[in-house]
Design a protein around this motif. Sequence first.
Motif, mmCIF file in Angstrom:
data_model
loop_
_atom_site.group_PDB
_atom_site.id
_atom_site.type_symbol
_atom_site.label_atom_id
_atom_site.label_comp_id
_atom_site.label_asym_id
_atom_site.label_seq_id
_atom_site.Cartn_x
_atom_site.Cartn_y
_atom_site.Cartn_z
ATOM 1 N N GLN A 184 54.837 -18.993 26.573
ATOM 2 C CA GLN A 184 53.529 -19.538 26.227
ATOM 3 C C GLN A 184 52.770 -18.579 25.312
ATOM 4 O O GLN A 184 52.081 -18.997 24.383
ATOM 5 C CB GLN A 184 52.714 -19.809 27.492
ATOM 6 N N GLN B 165 53.808 -18.997 21.752
ATOM 7 C CA GLN B 165 53.195 -20.184 21.156
ATOM 8 C C GLN B 165 51.731 -19.924 20.804
ATOM 9 O O GLN B 165 51.244 -20.334 19.747
ATOM 10 C CB GLN B 165 53.299 -21.367 22.120
ATOM 11 N N LYS C 40 50.685 -18.347 17.558
ATOM 12 C CA LYS C 40 50.686 -19.220 16.376
ATOM 13 C C LYS C 40 49.469 -20.146 16.343
ATOM 14 O O LYS C 40 49.274 -20.869 15.368
ATOM 15 C CB LYS C 40 51.964 -20.062 16.370
#
Length: 257
Positions: free
Chosen positions: A22, A25, A28
């Motif tokens: 997580q 992610q 980004k």
Amino acid sequence: MEQQSIAVLKQLFQQDKIKESQLKQLKKDPRKGVQQLVKAYEKKLAKVRQLEFKFKEMSRIEDYYYDRGYHYIAGMDEAGRGPLAGPVVAACVVLPKDFKLLGLNDSKQLTEATRTEFFTIIKKEAISYGISMIDNRTIDNMNIYEATKLAMLQAMEQLDPQPNHMLIDAVELEGLTCTYDAITKGDAKSISIAAASILAKVTRDNRMKEIHSEYPEYDFSSNMGYGTKQHMEALARFGASPYHRRSFAPVRNVTKC
């Protein structure tokens, strides 16, 4: 994957519920607030890794003796050899083998709030500990070095069980019933000595605050008996209190002793 609000993510970060996948992610995520959370979290992780490394380094001496069959390794330190007033305090502590307290260090390197917090934790989790306080009159009668050694021996006598090996901060101590190492700057090299330094300093600081309530003019609650400018000015103005060490030159030399 549904985009989570910054408020929800903040709570997950605070609760350490962010998984590595997580986190990748989230790096980004274009939202500025998310990037701030990620940056703060990575900084926190880096600090924890640093503390883990420091604690491991400070456990090397204890681990050396555990590997050689010693079960009860005690750390010993003192507080208050240098001040012009108040007692000298020694503490001795045996920590359990699995003891872990990230941030543990020489008591002088910690904030007062952290020392107080660690003081409670160490006393609660220690296998055994002892604390001895030698007053200023005894210091004057026998000198500070001998008074320090007496405090250390008294602190050790309180331990149950008694240690197999002692780690002492810089003092060669005769009359022990076990082997020992005198380690220069040991409170920064050994978790046991660091723990003892916290017990000794917090105990002494609390005593100096009590003395301050009797003689506030010397500001003992701030200077802890050390010869600060304000303390020296008060000593010159009011003379020595019953808690001053008259064998110490700055006290002996005041005109109103």
